[in-house]
Design a protein around this motif. Structure first.
Motif, PDB file in Angstrom:
ATOM      1  N   PHE A  84      27.140  26.372  36.003  1.00 21.40           N
ATOM      2  CA  PHE A  84      27.692  27.629  35.504  1.00 21.40           C
ATOM      3  C   PHE A  84      29.186  27.715  35.830  1.00 21.40           C
ATOM      4  CE2 PHE A  84      27.721  32.468  36.135  1.00 21.40           C
ATOM      5  CZ  PHE A  84      27.937  32.716  34.794  1.00 21.40           C
ATOM      6  N   LEU A  85      29.549  27.301  37.039  1.00 26.04           N
ATOM      7  CA  LEU A  85      30.953  27.290  37.443  1.00 26.04           C
ATOM      8  C   LEU A  85      31.764  26.358  36.556  1.00 26.04           C
ATOM      9  CD1 LEU A  85      33.201  28.062  39.455  1.00 26.04           C
ATOM     10  CD2 LEU A  85      32.444  26.167  40.899  1.00 26.04           C
ATOM     11  N   ALA A  86      31.213  25.203  36.239  1.00 27.53           N
ATOM     12  CA  ALA A  86      31.920  24.249  35.377  1.00 27.53           C
ATOM     13  C   ALA A  86      32.203  24.850  33.996  1.00 27.53           C
ATOM     14  CB  ALA A  86      31.106  22.962  35.230  1.00 27.53           C
ATOM     15  N   ASP A  87      31.288  25.681  33.511  1.00 25.64           N
ATOM     16  CA  ASP A  87      31.477  26.313  32.206  1.00 25.64           C
ATOM     17  C   ASP A  87      32.452  27.488  32.262  1.00 25.64           C
ATOM     18  OD1 ASP A  87      29.670  24.583  31.027  1.00 25.64           O
ATOM     19  OD2 ASP A  87      27.960  25.941  31.281  1.00 25.64           O
ATOM     20  N   GLY A  88      32.421  28.241  33.376  1.00 25.33           N
ATOM     21  CA  GLY A  88      33.143  29.511  33.389  1.00 25.33           C
ATOM     22  C   GLY A  88      34.308  29.625  34.340  1.00 25.33           C
ATOM     23  N   TRP A  89      34.724  28.508  34.964  1.00 25.02           N
ATOM     24  CA  TRP A  89      35.772  28.605  35.986  1.00 25.02           C
ATOM     25  C   TRP A  89      37.081  29.179  35.437  1.00 25.02           C
ATOM     26  CZ3 TRP A  89      40.440  26.174  35.468  1.00 25.02           C
ATOM     27  CH2 TRP A  89      40.523  25.148  34.529  1.00 25.02           C
ATOM     28  N   SER A  90      37.436  28.852  34.199  1.00 19.02           N
ATOM     29  CA  SER A  90      38.711  29.331  33.655  1.00 19.02           C
ATOM     30  C   SER A  90      38.687  30.846  33.480  1.00 19.02           C
ATOM     31  CB  SER A  90      39.011  28.645  32.325  1.00 19.02           C
ATOM     32  OG  SER A  90      37.954  28.833  31.400  1.00 19.02           O
ATOM     33  N   LEU A  91      37.550  31.399  33.080  1.00 20.11           N
ATOM     34  CA  LEU A  91      37.441  32.849  32.932  1.00 20.11           C
ATOM     35  C   LEU A  91      37.477  33.527  34.293  1.00 20.11           C
ATOM     36  CD1 LEU A  91      35.730  31.421  30.469  1.00 20.11           C
ATOM     37  CD2 LEU A  91      35.063  33.778  29.996  1.00 20.11           C
ATOM     38  N   MET A  92      36.852  32.891  35.299  1.00 22.78           N
ATOM     39  CA  MET A  92      36.877  33.439  36.642  1.00 22.78           C
ATOM     40  C   MET A  92      38.298  33.510  37.178  1.00 22.78           C
ATOM     41  SD  MET A  92      33.511  31.604  38.353  1.00 22.78           S
ATOM     42  CE  MET A  92      34.227  31.795  39.977  1.00 22.78           C
ATOM     43  N   LEU A  93      39.087  32.454  36.956  1.00 20.91           N
ATOM     44  CA  LEU A  93      40.463  32.432  37.453  1.00 20.91           C
ATOM     45  C   LEU A  93      41.300  33.532  36.814  1.00 20.91           C
ATOM     46  CD1 LEU A  93      41.391  28.633  37.728  1.00 20.91           C
ATOM     47  CD2 LEU A  93      40.915  30.260  39.576  1.00 20.91           C
ATOM     48  N   VAL A  94      41.126  33.723  35.512  1.00 24.45           N
ATOM     49  CA  VAL A  94      41.878  34.776  34.824  1.00 24.45           C
ATOM     50  C   VAL A  94      41.482  36.149  35.360  1.00 24.45           C
ATOM     51  CG1 VAL A  94      42.266  35.921  32.602  1.00 24.45           C
ATOM     52  CG2 VAL A  94      42.247  33.431  32.733  1.00 24.45           C
ATOM     53  N   SER A  95      40.192  36.351  35.608  1.00 23.50           N
ATOM     54  CA  SER A  95      39.732  37.625  36.144  1.00 23.50           C
ATOM     55  C   SER A  95      40.297  37.874  37.537  1.00 23.50           C
ATOM     56  CB  SER A  95      38.207  37.647  36.189  1.00 23.50           C
ATOM     57  OG  SER A  95      37.733  38.874  36.693  1.00 23.50           O
ATOM     58  N   ILE A  96      40.276  36.870  38.391  1.00 26.26           N
ATOM     59  CA  ILE A  96      40.826  37.010  39.748  1.00 26.26           C
ATOM     60  C   ILE A  96      42.319  37.326  39.687  1.00 26.26           C
ATOM     61  CG2 ILE A  96      41.326  35.756  41.882  1.00 26.26           C
ATOM     62  CD1 ILE A  96      38.663  34.233  41.383  1.00 26.26           C
ATOM     63  N   TRP A  97      43.035  36.615  38.831  1.00 26.25           N
ATOM     64  CA  TRP A  97      44.475  36.857  38.662  1.00 26.25           C
ATOM     65  C   TRP A  97      44.724  38.282  38.167  1.00 26.25           C
ATOM     66  CZ3 TRP A  97      49.200  35.610  39.861  1.00 26.25           C
ATOM     67  CH2 TRP A  97      50.258  36.034  39.064  1.00 26.25           C
ATOM     68  N   SER A  98      43.937  38.719  37.209  1.00 27.40           N
ATOM     69  CA  SER A  98      44.100  40.062  36.664  1.00 27.40           C
ATOM     70  C   SER A  98      43.868  41.126  37.734  1.00 27.40           C
ATOM     71  CB  SER A  98      43.120  40.256  35.504  1.00 27.40           C
ATOM     72  OG  SER A  98      43.205  41.544  34.967  1.00 27.40           O
ATOM     73  N   HIS A  99      42.872  40.916  38.592  1.00 26.17           N
ATOM     74  CA  HIS A  99      42.608  41.878  39.657  1.00 26.17           C
ATOM     75  C   HIS A  99      43.736  41.890  40.690  1.00 26.17           C
ATOM     76  CE1 HIS A  99      38.528  42.145  38.042  1.00 26.17           C
ATOM     77  NE2 HIS A  99      38.367  43.200  38.796  1.00 26.17           N
ATOM     78  N   LEU A 100      44.323  40.747  40.959  1.00 26.28           N
ATOM     79  CA  LEU A 100      45.462  40.697  41.882  1.00 26.28           C
ATOM     80  C   LEU A 100      46.660  41.437  41.315  1.00 26.28           C
ATOM     81  CD1 LEU A 100      45.258  36.985  43.122  1.00 26.28           C
ATOM     82  CD2 LEU A 100      44.788  39.057  44.453  1.00 26.28           C
ATOM     83  N   VAL A 101      46.895  41.270  40.032  1.00 22.61           N
ATOM     84  CA  VAL A 101      48.012  41.958  39.378  1.00 22.61           C
ATOM     85  C   VAL A 101      47.814  43.470  39.444  1.00 22.61           C
ATOM     86  CG1 VAL A 101      49.138  42.378  37.148  1.00 22.61           C
ATOM     87  CG2 VAL A 101      48.630  40.039  37.871  1.00 22.61           C
ATOM     88  N   LEU A 102      46.558  43.908  39.262  1.00 27.90           N
ATOM     89  CA  LEU A 102      46.267  45.340  39.291  1.00 27.90           C
ATOM     90  C   LEU A 102      46.586  45.973  40.647  1.00 27.90           C
ATOM     91  CD1 LEU A 102      42.959  45.965  37.312  1.00 27.90           C
ATOM     92  CD2 LEU A 102      45.181  47.032  36.937  1.00 27.90           C
ATOM     93  N   LYS A 103      46.526  45.177  41.708  1.00 29.04           N
ATOM     94  CA  LYS A 103      46.841  45.708  43.032  1.00 29.04           C
ATOM     95  C   LYS A 103      48.297  46.166  43.128  1.00 29.04           C
ATOM     96  CE  LYS A 103      43.375  43.119  45.680  1.00 29.04           C
ATOM     97  NZ  LYS A 103      42.674  44.319  46.197  1.00 29.04           N
ATOM     98  N   PHE A 104      49.146  45.605  42.270  1.00 34.88           N
ATOM     99  CA  PHE A 104      50.565  45.946  42.302  1.00 34.88           C
ATOM    100  C   PHE A 104      50.970  46.830  41.122  1.00 34.88           C
ATOM    101  CE2 PHE A 104      49.994  41.887  44.457  1.00 34.88           C
ATOM    102  CZ  PHE A 104      50.597  42.136  45.678  1.00 34.88           C
ATOM    103  N   LYS A 105      49.986  47.229  40.340  1.00 35.64           N
ATOM    104  CA  LYS A 105      50.239  48.115  39.208  1.00 35.64           C
ATOM    105  C   LYS A 105      49.355  49.348  39.341  1.00 35.64           C
ATOM    106  CE  LYS A 105      50.282  46.452  35.081  1.00 35.64           C
ATOM    107  NZ  LYS A 105      49.831  45.748  33.855  1.00 35.64           N
TER     108      LYS A 105
END
Length: 301
Positions: free
Chosen positions: A270-291
């Protein structure tokens, strides 16, 4: 006055279905219809529902077709402007339809995302004022741009019927993960209001909740990931980052649940299929901390 179609899908819910239907009948808002779809329950669910007579519209399947088929069938015969879904083990809270009607009057949304009240055992009897005198909401031009936390459930969404039918309703093959798939399909369907303060549905926690079926969620979330990568969701390439950020949240959640439950092989695939979406989600949540999140508005019921 806004007409609501309450659609209750159930299977093997003889223990809970009476309380569920009674919660719908008890709603004081007058302009409503109640549609109950029994998915060929092998227990006494259908017999209990038959006793309601003309108070509900009962649809009985001869064979088990799945919750999503039942929900779509209910939507197909509905006469209301808005569809309000509920699972057969959950309950409406008394102010639910009055609150939805007030939001619709003020905001004219296509979609309302709702808040759940979780409970175990005895049915809770909360009061509206327990959660404050004013209802807090966030408004988005598209569901896919929501930036406040939402606990997805088929019992926690209200949808304009025409919009629901236009996107094809619930996907038959994706259950569970049905609400993730539906909200992505609805992602660019118009104005969305997210209720942040007052719950409108009581979600019953018990041993047979689908949330306990981790392996099934991994399987169906994999289908969601494949649909995204195949370009099957609305929004096109220009909105791919938004969709990745949205889908990556549940991908991350179910990967960690599966790995924690010892489903190592399945979780790593599952990780092999979805890792790119997970990274974008994590990045988006980090950005939200500063917005700043979308502003919260207060509405008086």
């Amino acid at each position: 006055m806004t007409k609501f179609s309450l659609i209750i899908a159930c299977y093997k819910q003889e223990q809970f279905i009476r309380e569920t239907v009674d919660s719908a009948l008890a709603l004081p808002y007058p302009d409503k219809e109640i549609i109950v779809v029994d998915d060929a329950s092998p227990d006494r669910t259908a017999q209990i529902l038959e006793k309601y007579g003309g108070k509900i519209r009962l649809i009985k399947h001869e064979k088990n077709l799945g919750a999503n088929v039942g929900r779509n069938e209910g939507a197909a015969v509905a006469r209301g402007k808005y569809l309000v879904f509920l699972d057969g083990d959950d309950l409406y809270l008394p102010w639910a339809l009055d609150l939805y009607a007030r939001i619709i009057e003020l905001k004219k949304p296509k979609i309302i995302l709702c808040r759940l009240l979780f409970f175990q055992g005895h049915v809770p009897k909360p009061q509206f004022d327990d959660f404050g005198h004013f209802v807090e909401v966030a408004e988005y031009d598209a569901l896919m741009r929501k930036d406040h936390s939402y606990r997805g459930s088929a019992s926690a969404i209200v949808v304009d019927r025409e919009v629901f039918l236009k996107v094809g309703g619930f996907t038959k093959e994706i259950f569970p993960s049905d609400i993730d798939d539906l909200t992505i399909k609805l992602g660019y369907s118009g104005k969305t209001i997210h209720i942040l303060s007052h719950p409108t549905t009581a979600y019953r926690i018990h041993a047979n909740n689908t949330v306990h079926q981790v392996g099934r969620f991994v399987e169906t979330m994999s289908k969601v990931v494949r649909k995204e990568k195949n370009g099957e969701y609305p929004g096109g390439p220009s909105h791919r980052f938004e969709r990745y950020a949205y889908i990556g949240g549940p991908v991350y959640y179910w990967f960690t649940r599966a790995f924690g439950d010892g489903l190592y092989r399945r979780s790593l695939k599952f990780l092999a299929d979805g890792w790119s979406l997970m990274l974008v989600s994590i990045w988006s949540h980090l950005v939200l901390k500063f917005k700043h999140h979308r502003p919260i508005e207060s509405i008086e019921l």
